[in-house]
Design a protein around this motif. Structure first.
Motif, PDB file in Angstrom:
ATOM      1  N   THR A 231      -3.960  -1.810  12.647  1.00  0.00           N
ATOM      2  CA  THR A 231      -3.439  -1.237  11.407  1.00  0.00           C
ATOM      3  C   THR A 231      -4.213  -1.730  10.195  1.00  0.00           C
ATOM      4  N   THR A 232      -4.777  -0.807   9.436  1.00  0.00           N
ATOM      5  CA  THR A 232      -5.382  -1.152   8.153  1.00  0.00           C
ATOM      6  C   THR A 232      -4.268  -1.409   7.145  1.00  0.00           C
ATOM      7  N   THR A 233      -4.375  -2.512   6.407  1.00  0.00           N
ATOM      8  CA  THR A 233      -3.310  -2.925   5.508  1.00  0.00           C
ATOM      9  C   THR A 233      -3.811  -3.032   4.075  1.00  0.00           C
ATOM     10  N   ILE A 234      -3.003  -2.540   3.141  1.00  0.00           N
ATOM     11  CA  ILE A 234      -3.300  -2.630   1.709  1.00  0.00           C
ATOM     12  C   ILE A 234      -2.161  -3.383   1.033  1.00  0.00           C
ATOM     13  N   ILE A 235      -2.499  -4.347   0.204  1.00  0.00           N
ATOM     14  CA  ILE A 235      -1.495  -5.082  -0.553  1.00  0.00           C
ATOM     15  C   ILE A 235      -2.075  -5.382  -1.927  1.00  0.00           C
ATOM     16  N   PHE A 236      -1.218  -5.481  -2.935  1.00  0.00           N
ATOM     17  CA  PHE A 236      -1.712  -5.878  -4.256  1.00  0.00           C
ATOM     18  C   PHE A 236      -0.745  -6.852  -4.900  1.00  0.00           C
ATOM     19  N   ASP A 237      -1.307  -7.733  -5.713  1.00  0.00           N
ATOM     20  CA  ASP A 237      -0.475  -8.655  -6.489  1.00  0.00           C
ATOM     21  C   ASP A 237       0.241  -7.858  -7.570  1.00  0.00           C
ATOM     22  N   MET A 238       1.554  -7.997  -7.627  1.00  0.00           N
ATOM     23  CA  MET A 238       2.323  -7.330  -8.671  1.00  0.00           C
ATOM     24  C   MET A 238       1.871  -7.809 -10.051  1.00  0.00           C
TER      25      MET A 238
ATOM     26  N   ARG B  53       5.212   4.040  -8.811  1.00  0.00           N
ATOM     27  CA  ARG B  53       4.214   4.943  -9.396  1.00  0.00           C
ATOM     28  C   ARG B  53       2.828   4.289  -9.389  1.00  0.00           C
ATOM     29  N   LEU B  54       2.768   3.002  -9.722  1.00  0.00           N
ATOM     30  CA  LEU B  54       1.510   2.270  -9.714  1.00  0.00           C
ATOM     31  C   LEU B  54       0.906   2.268  -8.307  1.00  0.00           C
ATOM     32  N   ALA B  55       1.756   2.066  -7.289  1.00  0.00           N
ATOM     33  CA  ALA B  55       1.289   2.054  -5.906  1.00  0.00           C
ATOM     34  C   ALA B  55       0.767   3.424  -5.481  1.00  0.00           C
ATOM     35  N   ALA B  56       1.443   4.480  -5.908  1.00  0.00           N
ATOM     36  CA  ALA B  56       0.989   5.833  -5.590  1.00  0.00           C
ATOM     37  C   ALA B  56      -0.373   6.105  -6.225  1.00  0.00           C
ATOM     38  N   GLN B  57      -0.567   5.634  -7.449  1.00  0.00           N
ATOM     39  CA  GLN B  57      -1.853   5.801  -8.128  1.00  0.00           C
ATOM     40  C   GLN B  57      -2.944   5.004  -7.425  1.00  0.00           C
ATOM     41  N   LEU B  58      -2.578   3.821  -6.922  1.00  0.00           N
ATOM     42  CA  LEU B  58      -3.537   3.000  -6.186  1.00  0.00           C
ATOM     43  C   LEU B  58      -3.988   3.709  -4.911  1.00  0.00           C
ATOM     44  N   LEU B  59      -3.034   4.275  -4.162  1.00  0.00           N
ATOM     45  CA  LEU B  59      -3.408   4.996  -2.946  1.00  0.00           C
ATOM     46  C   LEU B  59      -4.367   6.133  -3.259  1.00  0.00           C
ATOM     47  N   SER B  60      -4.091   6.863  -4.334  1.00  0.00           N
ATOM     48  CA  SER B  60      -4.962   7.962  -4.738  1.00  0.00           C
ATOM     49  C   SER B  60      -6.351   7.450  -5.100  1.00  0.00           C
ATOM     50  N   GLU B  61      -6.406   6.346  -5.832  1.00  0.00           N
ATOM     51  CA  GLU B  61      -7.691   5.760  -6.227  1.00  0.00           C
ATOM     52  C   GLU B  61      -8.506   5.333  -5.013  1.00  0.00           C
ATOM     53  N   LEU B  62      -7.817   4.847  -3.982  1.00  0.00           N
ATOM     54  CA  LEU B  62      -8.499   4.395  -2.763  1.00  0.00           C
ATOM     55  C   LEU B  62      -8.823   5.545  -1.819  1.00  0.00           C
ATOM     56  N   GLY B  63      -8.335   6.737  -2.144  1.00  0.00           N
ATOM     57  CA  GLY B  63      -8.661   7.909  -1.345  1.00  0.00           C
ATOM     58  C   GLY B  63      -7.715   8.195  -0.205  1.00  0.00           C
ATOM     59  N   TYR B  64      -6.497   7.650  -0.255  1.00  0.00           N
ATOM     60  CA  TYR B  64      -5.522   7.880   0.813  1.00  0.00           C
ATOM     61  C   TYR B  64      -4.465   8.877   0.349  1.00  0.00           C
TER      62      TYR B  64
ATOM     63  N   SER C 257      10.681   1.734 -10.260  1.00  0.00           N
ATOM     64  CA  SER C 257      10.088   3.073 -10.264  1.00  0.00           C
ATOM     65  C   SER C 257       8.666   3.030 -10.809  1.00  0.00           C
ATOM     66  N   GLY C 258       8.425   2.156 -11.787  1.00  0.00           N
ATOM     67  CA  GLY C 258       7.075   2.008 -12.326  1.00  0.00           C
ATOM     68  C   GLY C 258       6.125   1.392 -11.317  1.00  0.00           C
ATOM     69  N   MET C 259       6.611   0.447 -10.522  1.00  0.00           N
ATOM     70  CA  MET C 259       5.765  -0.158  -9.493  1.00  0.00           C
ATOM     71  C   MET C 259       5.475   0.830  -8.370  1.00  0.00           C
TER      72      MET C 259
ATOM     73  N   GLY D 269      10.932  -5.213  -0.467  1.00  0.00           N
ATOM     74  CA  GLY D 269      11.675  -4.187   0.251  1.00  0.00           C
ATOM     75  C   GLY D 269      12.325  -3.199  -0.693  1.00  0.00           C
ATOM     76  N   GLY D 270      12.697  -3.674  -1.884  1.00  0.00           N
ATOM     77  CA  GLY D 270      13.251  -2.773  -2.885  1.00  0.00           C
ATOM     78  C   GLY D 270      12.199  -1.782  -3.363  1.00  0.00           C
ATOM     79  N   VAL D 271      10.979  -2.278  -3.602  1.00  0.00           N
ATOM     80  CA  VAL D 271       9.897  -1.390  -4.035  1.00  0.00           C
ATOM     81  C   VAL D 271       9.571  -0.381  -2.933  1.00  0.00           C
ATOM     82  N   ALA D 272       9.578  -0.843  -1.678  1.00  0.00           N
ATOM     83  CA  ALA D 272       9.289   0.051  -0.561  1.00  0.00           C
ATOM     84  C   ALA D 272      10.321   1.170  -0.471  1.00  0.00           C
ATOM     85  N   GLN D 273      11.601   0.833  -0.624  1.00  0.00           N
ATOM     86  CA  GLN D 273      12.648   1.858  -0.610  1.00  0.00           C
ATOM     87  C   GLN D 273      12.462   2.841  -1.763  1.00  0.00           C
ATOM     88  N   GLN D 274      12.156   2.307  -2.943  1.00  0.00           N
ATOM     89  CA  GLN D 274      11.950   3.150  -4.111  1.00  0.00           C
ATOM     90  C   GLN D 274      10.757   4.080  -3.900  1.00  0.00           C
ATOM     91  N   PHE D 275       9.684   3.561  -3.323  1.00  0.00           N
ATOM     92  CA  PHE D 275       8.492   4.373  -3.069  1.00  0.00           C
ATOM     93  C   PHE D 275       8.819   5.513  -2.110  1.00  0.00           C
TER      94      PHE D 275
END
Length: 281
Positions: free
Chosen positions: A64-71, A91-102, A87-89, A114-120
């Motif tokens: 599994t390829t894994t992506i993580i970022f420091d909040m 959105r930031l994660a969604a923008q990161l995925l787009s920037e990385l091409g995923y 919700s802002g985090m 886990g809260g951010v994951a549920q929100q995403f």
């Protein structure tokens, strides 16, 4: 130089560490390439935890390829001027995925993450294929941990004072660390001094937040893993998540709150089995 190709000195042959500007926020991003590049695992860490604390789990994932970022305000990511919401985090994660091409990812969150994951998963259902929730809860509507453990979470002292961390870790995290306190040493050594304001922002982001009103609407296959001896997030919270998420399965692991680290190989095995299971896709 294209910022996508800029690597920090912290990069290793296995983990590519980059500094990226996403939506005006500078982020320290770590990527470990180890398998499926079309649908990587996007991992959200615990409160005030720099990405290095998740490294044992990332390295235990073999397919599994894994992506993580420091909040923002944690580790190598500068503290923003203003507080943020989950919700802002997301959105930031969604923008990161787009920037990385995923265009899609599996999403995992540990404890606060886990809260951010549920929100995403709720906010971007088309971007989230499967969901993994570890040692977490539905937020404000939860069964709280032991009062003594929760009081120790009010400040980031454990992240800046390694002596204090060694003292409180057994009662704070339980599980394997309770049985063998020396297990906290690698974790403590990987910590990068927490920023007080960044820690406060994370507490504020979670204040009053709960996923209970919309968990019933999540359609992603979901794996919930809880530690059997977790003083911070008792396993009954996993049962609550399991009851509210339609397509969810619940597993207990014989460990405490830090099982993603202290039982990294076993946790990675369970997560990859779930991610590869075509019957849950």
């Amino acid at each position: 130089m294209n910022h996508r190709d800029a690597q920090s000195p912290a990069s290793t042959p296995d983990i590519d560490v980059r500094s990226l500007s996403i939506g005006g926020q500078l982020l320290t991003v770590a990527i470990r390439h180890a398998g499926n590049e079309e649908c990587p695992l996007l991992l959200f860490n615990g409160i005030s935890a720099n990405w290095q604390l998740a490294q044992p789990f990332m390295e235990a994932l073999t397919k599994t390829t894994t992506i993580i970022f420091d909040m923002p305000g944690v580790g190598g990511s500068p503290t923003p001027v203003l507080p943020y919401r989950l919700s802002g985090m997301a959105r930031l994660a969604a923008q990161l995925l787009s920037e990385l091409g995923y265009g899609r990812a599996d999403v995992a969150g540990v404890s606060w993450g886990g809260g951010v994951a549920q929100q995403f998963a709720h906010q971007y259902p088309k971007l989230c294929r499967k969901l993994v929730l570890g040692a977490t809860s539905p937020g404000a509507v939860m069964v709280p941990g032991s009062p003594s453990a929760m009081l120790k979470m009010v400040t980031p002292r454990r992240y800046v004072d390694k002596t204090y961390m060694h003292k409180v870790a057994p009662s704070l995290y339980g599980g394997a660390v309770r049985k063998d306190p020396s297990l906290i040493s690698p974790h403590a050594n990987a910590m990068q001094g927490a920023k007080a304001l960044g820690y406060l922002y994370q507490l504020l982001a979670m204040a009053g937040w709960t996923s209970v009103p919309w968990l019933w609407a999540l359609r992603q296959p979901t794996l919930i893993i809880m530690g059997s001896d977790d003083p911070l997030v008792p396993p009954i919270n996993g049962r609550l998540l399991h009851m509210l998420i339609p397509n969810a399965e619940l597993e207990l692991i014989e460990d405490g709150h830090l099982f993603f680290v202290t039982s990294a190989a076993e946790t990675a095995r369970r997560v990859e089995r779930f991610l590869r299971d075509e019957n849950t896709g």
